[in-house]
Design an enzyme around this catalytic site. Structure first.
Site, mmCIF file in Angstrom:
data_model
loop_
_atom_site.group_PDB
_atom_site.id
_atom_site.type_symbol
_atom_site.label_atom_id
_atom_site.label_comp_id
_atom_site.label_asym_id
_atom_site.label_seq_id
_atom_site.Cartn_x
_atom_site.Cartn_y
_atom_site.Cartn_z
ATOM 1 N N LYS A 21 31.075 -28.487 7.812
ATOM 2 C CA LYS A 21 30.262 -29.927 8.968
ATOM 3 C C LYS A 21 29.093 -30.603 7.707
ATOM 4 O O LYS A 21 28.015 -29.517 7.885
ATOM 5 C CB LYS A 21 30.425 -29.158 9.953
ATOM 6 C CG LYS A 21 28.922 -30.510 10.720
ATOM 7 C CD LYS A 21 29.075 -29.664 12.076
ATOM 8 C CE LYS A 21 28.553 -30.831 13.147
ATOM 9 N NZ LYS A 21 28.336 -30.665 14.312
ATOM 10 N N LYS A 59 35.374 -31.514 8.849
ATOM 11 C CA LYS A 59 34.501 -31.836 9.793
ATOM 12 C C LYS A 59 33.319 -33.268 8.426
ATOM 13 O O LYS A 59 32.722 -32.791 8.650
ATOM 14 C CB LYS A 59 33.917 -31.655 10.805
ATOM 15 C CG LYS A 59 33.269 -32.683 11.944
ATOM 16 C CD LYS A 59 32.592 -31.897 13.130
ATOM 17 C CE LYS A 59 31.591 -32.840 13.683
ATOM 18 N NZ LYS A 59 30.629 -32.612 14.347
HETATM 19 C C1 PBG Z 1 27.684 -30.804 17.969
HETATM 20 C C2 PBG Z 1 29.019 -31.509 17.803
HETATM 21 C C3 PBG Z 1 28.640 -32.629 17.105
HETATM 22 C C4 PBG Z 1 29.715 -33.692 16.866
HETATM 23 C C5 PBG Z 1 30.585 -31.857 17.235
HETATM 24 N N1 PBG Z 1 29.487 -30.752 17.844
HETATM 25 C C6 PBG Z 1 27.708 -33.711 16.654
HETATM 26 C C7 PBG Z 1 25.835 -33.843 15.779
HETATM 27 O O1 PBG Z 1 26.545 -32.422 14.666
HETATM 28 O O2 PBG Z 1 25.472 -34.611 15.613
HETATM 29 C C8 PBG Z 1 30.404 -34.502 16.826
HETATM 30 C C9 PBG Z 1 31.715 -34.972 16.757
HETATM 31 C C10 PBG Z 1 32.042 -36.636 17.294
HETATM 32 O O3 PBG Z 1 30.915 -37.248 16.371
HETATM 33 O O4 PBG Z 1 33.239 -36.763 17.694
HETATM 34 N N2 PBG Z 1 27.252 -30.418 17.431
#
Ligand code: PBG
Length: 324
Positions: free
Chosen positions: A195, A248
């Site tokens: 991520k 992601k």
């Molecule tokens: C929680 C999380 C996030 C997303 C999914 N789970 C936000 C982040 O890490 O700031 C982002 C999903 C999206 O942008 O569609 N940590």
């Protein structure tokens, strides 16, 4: 030996022959539809930064999940916005919290669809970070216990799959051990393994009210410049017990999906096509500067071609109606 013996256009002559040699196809069974759940009743509240996406209360969510199921989509992933936030993210692991209530309601009223829950603290902390904060530091080890409690609480409510998105080191193992200890040996873990600290999450942070109040997430999410590190992160998560690994965002990270696919044959890969990817295409489509439907299909196909087995996308329901 090339032309004129070789003429690749022979296999592009018409749709029948193209469809016969097509290497990748989109299937509703590969898609997961995300939902944002808020407190209250009869709430259907548009997310401004994501045209076409809404925040639902538990009662209205149920109807949407039924529609998703009827379209043939196998799973939803839920994000909760709690009544109140505090430094310890108590709303995240409250058995009566927003996600727990939503999961119980779905399990009671909707058959035939999997419920995945996002396991993170950022929607529940007053400071908006994904872990506990000490001074300016996001502390790792003390956060693990709260993440594990959150996952167990989701499992107790009936979640089929828990999806940790916090990027703390060691959280997959902490969650696996806690789930097993409580008897939830069959609850799977879909780990947000690679991520990235991406600006494509901007619209999500409006939807989930989860923007950090100070600093950014770069001390725990990955540097967008790194690919080799993704192989390491995914490897660690598999060792710790992840059943499905995730990359992601998706669109700017197709190379990462590919390298993870080629490095690990043993696990399914999910790709999260995030909020910013959705909004760019949606808004460009509304402005009439791209052919919306064919761009959506091209982008999702490219994510599969890169090697993803599962795509988490805000387009899932809409695409499912097109694929029928
Ligand atoms: C929680 C999380 C996030 C997303 C999914 N789970 C936000 C982040 O890490 O700031 C982002 C999903 C999206 O942008 O569609 N940590």
């Amino acid at each position: 030996m090339g032309f004129p013996i070789h003429r690749p256009r022979r296999l592009r002559k018409n749709e029948l022959i193209r469809s016969m040699v097509r290497e990748t196809s989109l299937d509703v069974k590969d898609m997961v539809q995300p939902f944002f759940v808020v407190p209250g009743e009869k709430v259907v509240e548009p997310v401004k930064a994501m045209p076409g996406v809404f925040r639902y209360s538990v009662d209205t969510l149920i109807e949407e999940v039924k529609k998703t199921r009827d379209l043939g989509i196998p799973a939803v992933i839920l994000f909760g916005i709690p009544e109140k936030k505090d430094p310890l993210a108590t709303g995240a692991y409250d058995d009566n919290g927003i996600i727990q209530r939503a999961v119980r309601a779905i399990k009671e009223k909707v058959d035939g669809i999997l419920v995945i829950t996002d396991v993170c603290l950022c929607e529940y902390t007053s400071h908006g970070h994904c872990g506990l904060v000490k001074g300016k530091e996001i502390v790792n080890d003390a956060t693990l216990e709260l993440l594990a409690k959150t996952a167990v609480s989701h499992a107790r409510a009936g979640a089929d799959i828990v999806a940790p998105s916090d990027m703390m080191d060691g959280r997959v193992m902490a969650i696996r051990e806690a789930l097993d200890r409580e008897g939830f040996v069959d609850v799977a873990i879909m780990s947000y393994s690679a991520k990235y600290a991406s600006s494509f999450y901007g619209p999500f942070r409006e939807a989930a009210e989860s923007a950090p109040s100070f600093g950014d997430r770069r001390s725990y999410q990955m540097d967008p410049a790194n690919a080799r590190e993704a192989i390491r992160e995914v490897g660690l998560d598999i060792e710790e017990g992840a059943d499905i690994v995730m990359v992601k965002p998706a669109l700017s990270y197709l190379d990462i999906i590919r390298v993870v696919r080629d490095s690990y044959l043993e696990v399914p890969i999910a790709a999260y096509s995030v909020s910013g990817e959705y909004s760019m295409i949606k808004i460009a489509g509304e402005a009439g500067v791209i052919d919306y439907k064919s761009v959506v299909l091209e982008v999702l196909t490219s994510i599969k071609r890169a090697g993803a087995d599962i795509i988490i996308t805000y387009f899932a329901n809409e695409v499912a109606t097109w694929l029928r």
